[in-house]
Design a protein around this motif. Structure first.
Motif, PDB file in Angstrom:
ATOM      1  N   PRO A   1       0.741  -1.209   0.087  1.00 32.08           N
ATOM      2  CA  PRO A   1      -0.136  -0.008   0.033  1.00 32.08           C
ATOM      3  C   PRO A   1       0.759   1.416   0.029  1.00 32.08           C
ATOM      4  CG  PRO A   1      -0.710  -1.435   1.502  1.00 32.08           C
ATOM      5  CD  PRO A   1       0.497  -2.006   1.074  1.00 32.08           C
ATOM      6  N   VAL A   2       0.442   2.327  -0.714  1.00 33.57           N
ATOM      7  CA  VAL A   2       1.161   3.484  -0.691  1.00 33.57           C
ATOM      8  C   VAL A   2       1.547   4.253   0.675  1.00 33.57           C
ATOM      9  CG1 VAL A   2       1.152   6.162  -1.478  1.00 33.57           C
ATOM     10  CG2 VAL A   2       0.059   4.267  -3.097  1.00 33.57           C
ATOM     11  N   SER A   3       0.546   3.888   1.539  1.00 37.00           N
ATOM     12  CA  SER A   3       0.790   4.452   2.938  1.00 37.00           C
ATOM     13  C   SER A   3       2.041   3.863   3.582  1.00 37.00           C
ATOM     14  CB  SER A   3      -0.355   4.328   3.833  1.00 37.00           C
ATOM     15  OG  SER A   3      -0.820   3.064   3.902  1.00 37.00           O
ATOM     16  N   ASN A   4       2.064   2.281   3.257  1.00 35.97           N
ATOM     17  CA  ASN A   4       3.198   1.682   3.669  1.00 35.97           C
ATOM     18  C   ASN A   4       4.451   2.134   3.115  1.00 35.97           C
ATOM     19  OD1 ASN A   4       1.074   0.475   5.116  1.00 35.97           O
ATOM     20  ND2 ASN A   4       2.146  -1.558   4.696  1.00 35.97           N
ATOM     21  N   ALA A   5       4.535   2.530   1.870  1.00 36.25           N
ATOM     22  CA  ALA A   5       5.580   2.789   1.019  1.00 36.25           C
ATOM     23  C   ALA A   5       6.067   4.059   1.395  1.00 36.25           C
ATOM     24  CB  ALA A   5       5.036   2.689  -0.362  1.00 36.25           C
ATOM     25  N   LYS A   6       5.302   5.068   1.681  1.00 40.66           N
ATOM     26  CA  LYS A   6       5.372   6.204   2.293  1.00 40.66           C
ATOM     27  C   LYS A   6       6.295   6.247   3.771  1.00 40.66           C
ATOM     28  CE  LYS A   6       2.078   9.219   0.122  1.00 40.66           C
ATOM     29  NZ  LYS A   6       0.861  10.100   0.039  1.00 40.66           N
ATOM     30  N   GLY A   7       5.807   5.298   4.511  1.00 38.90           N
ATOM     31  CA  GLY A   7       6.564   5.350   5.917  1.00 38.90           C
ATOM     32  C   GLY A   7       8.085   4.765   5.635  1.00 38.90           C
ATOM     33  N   ASP A   8       7.899   3.901   4.554  1.00 41.95           N
ATOM     34  CA  ASP A   8       9.245   3.222   4.207  1.00 41.95           C
ATOM     35  C   ASP A   8      10.307   4.512   3.664  1.00 41.95           C
ATOM     36  OD1 ASP A   8       8.345   0.623   4.788  1.00 41.95           O
ATOM     37  OD2 ASP A   8       8.273   0.014   2.950  1.00 41.95           O
ATOM     38  N   ILE A   9       9.728   5.317   2.931  1.00 44.93           N
ATOM     39  CA  ILE A   9      10.563   6.232   2.356  1.00 44.93           C
ATOM     40  C   ILE A   9      11.011   7.358   3.378  1.00 44.93           C
ATOM     41  CG2 ILE A   9      10.585   7.901   0.610  1.00 44.93           C
ATOM     42  CD1 ILE A   9      10.246   4.763  -0.281  1.00 44.93           C
ATOM     43  N   TYR A  10       9.997   7.691   4.381  1.00 46.83           N
ATOM     44  CA  TYR A  10      10.187   8.511   5.467  1.00 46.83           C
ATOM     45  C   TYR A  10      11.395   7.923   6.293  1.00 46.83           C
ATOM     46  CZ  TYR A  10       9.680  11.540   9.639  1.00 46.83           C
ATOM     47  OH  TYR A  10       9.992  12.293  10.527  1.00 46.83           O
ATOM     48  N   SER A  11      11.094   6.978   6.492  1.00 53.31           N
ATOM     49  CA  SER A  11      12.033   6.285   7.494  1.00 53.31           C
ATOM     50  C   SER A  11      13.514   6.079   6.849  1.00 53.31           C
ATOM     51  CB  SER A  11      11.878   4.864   8.167  1.00 53.31           C
ATOM     52  OG  SER A  11      11.605   3.945   7.122  1.00 53.31           O
ATOM     53  N   SER A  12      13.417   5.901   5.421  1.00 55.28           N
ATOM     54  CA  SER A  12      14.975   5.459   4.911  1.00 55.28           C
ATOM     55  C   SER A  12      15.596   7.216   4.761  1.00 55.28           C
ATOM     56  CB  SER A  12      14.627   5.275   3.372  1.00 55.28           C
ATOM     57  OG  SER A  12      14.146   3.897   3.337  1.00 55.28           O
ATOM     58  N   ALA A  13      14.730   8.220   4.682  1.00 51.13           N
ATOM     59  CA  ALA A  13      15.631   9.433   5.004  1.00 51.13           C
ATOM     60  C   ALA A  13      16.211   9.491   6.116  1.00 51.13           C
ATOM     61  CB  ALA A  13      14.562  10.515   4.259  1.00 51.13           C
ATOM     62  N   SER A  14      15.373   9.240   7.066  1.00 53.44           N
ATOM     63  CA  SER A  14      15.961   9.063   8.502  1.00 53.44           C
ATOM     64  C   SER A  14      17.070   8.397   8.741  1.00 53.44           C
ATOM     65  CB  SER A  14      14.800   8.985   9.368  1.00 53.44           C
ATOM     66  OG  SER A  14      13.717   9.445   9.576  1.00 53.44           O
ATOM     67  N   VAL A  15      17.488   7.135   8.118  1.00 51.89           N
ATOM     68  CA  VAL A  15      18.328   6.364   8.099  1.00 51.89           C
ATOM     69  C   VAL A  15      19.724   7.469   7.801  1.00 51.89           C
ATOM     70  CG1 VAL A  15      19.541   4.352   7.231  1.00 51.89           C
ATOM     71  CG2 VAL A  15      17.217   4.067   8.174  1.00 51.89           C
TER      72      VAL A  15
ATOM     73  N   TYR B   1      11.252  -4.805   1.112  1.00 55.21           N
ATOM     74  CA  TYR B   1      11.360  -3.624   1.481  1.00 55.21           C
ATOM     75  C   TYR B   1      12.749  -2.989   0.622  1.00 55.21           C
ATOM     76  CZ  TYR B   1       8.799  -4.394   5.879  1.00 55.21           C
ATOM     77  OH  TYR B   1       7.717  -4.728   6.709  1.00 55.21           O
ATOM     78  N   PRO B   2      12.531  -2.864  -0.595  1.00 54.34           N
ATOM     79  CA  PRO B   2      13.598  -2.624  -1.598  1.00 54.34           C
ATOM     80  C   PRO B   2      14.314  -1.118  -1.246  1.00 54.34           C
ATOM     81  CG  PRO B   2      11.459  -2.630  -2.756  1.00 54.34           C
ATOM     82  CD  PRO B   2      11.206  -3.159  -1.382  1.00 54.34           C
ATOM     83  N   PHE B   3      13.527  -0.090  -0.834  1.00 55.51           N
ATOM     84  CA  PHE B   3      14.002   1.407  -0.868  1.00 55.51           C
ATOM     85  C   PHE B   3      14.642   1.397   0.886  1.00 55.51           C
ATOM     86  CE2 PHE B   3      14.532   5.937  -0.375  1.00 55.51           C
ATOM     87  CZ  PHE B   3      14.817   6.169  -1.837  1.00 55.51           C
ATOM     88  N   ALA B   4      13.900   0.814   1.802  1.00 55.17           N
ATOM     89  CA  ALA B   4      14.477   0.748   3.050  1.00 55.17           C
ATOM     90  C   ALA B   4      15.631  -0.186   3.266  1.00 55.17           C
ATOM     91  CB  ALA B   4      13.329   0.443   4.000  1.00 55.17           C
TER      92      ALA B   4
END
Length: 198
Positions: free
Chosen positions: A104-118, A160-163
């Motif tokens: 789901p897009v909402s999950n993907a957005k969370g992954d992208i946000y947390s990736s930037a934090s990493v 979790y490809p991006f994360a």
């Protein structure tokens, strides 16, 4: 929430900061798991391409290279800039991740946000990784020095490809290594987009 129609911008191999067709010219389809349709054809890397990527990463890691002589604080600035670009493009990356992965897009957005934090977390560590002077008996000097190991091969799974790319790329760059990253064949698109931001 369904992914909007997403334009795939990158389908080639990213080697030495340039886009390349595979040496063999082969491609493979990446499939939308929601409907089984082909999203696009992506360059298929094989041994010759890996050799080319490793040679480029080794060259970038050579003593005296721009990367090896870069101040650790400057590496942190660059990794923070990458986090800025991810945040700038978070909606597009999330849509791309949803198209390619099916989450789901909402999950993907969370992954992208947390990736930037990493990336931000590791950017902060760049100039804080150092050795120690160790007291020992006698008139000797004993110390440790932390150094990068060189070219780091990284394999990212499909779920979790991006994360997962962030979890691998950020610490390797933080510590001064160069990388060769292989995304999952099932979900290569967000990793290719990440490469475009470097």
């Amino acid at each position: 929430m369904m992914a909007k129609k997403v334009t795939v911008k990158f389908q080639k191999l990213f080697i030495n900061n340039e886009w390349h067709d595979s040496v063999s010219g082969k491609t493979f389809p990446t499939i939308n798991p929601c409907d089984g349709q082909v999203i696009c054809e992506v360059a298929e890397g094989d041994k010759a391409d890996v050799d080319k990527a490793v040679a480029a990463a080794e060259e970038a890691f050579k003593l005296g290279s721009a990367w090896r002589t870069m101040d650790a604080s400057k590496r942190g600035v660059l990794i923070n800039k990458l986090a800025d670009l991810i945040e700038r493009d978070k909606d597009y990356i999330a849509q791309l991740e949803t198209l390619d992965n099916g989450k789901p897009v909402s999950n993907a957005k969370g992954d992208i946000y947390s990736s930037a934090s990493v990336y931000r977390y590791y950017a902060g560590w760049c100039d804080k990784i150092h050795g120690k002077t160790i007291p020992i008996d006698g008139s000797y000097l004993c110390f440790t020095r932390h150094e990068p190991v060189g070219v780091v091969g990284q394999i990212v799974p499909w779920n979790y490809p991006f994360a997962m790319a962030a979890w691998k790329v950020a610490p390797a760059l933080c510590t001064g290594n160069t990388i060769v990253l292989k995304p999952a064949e099932q979900t290569p698109l967000s990793a290719l987009y990440l490469a475009s931001l470097v």
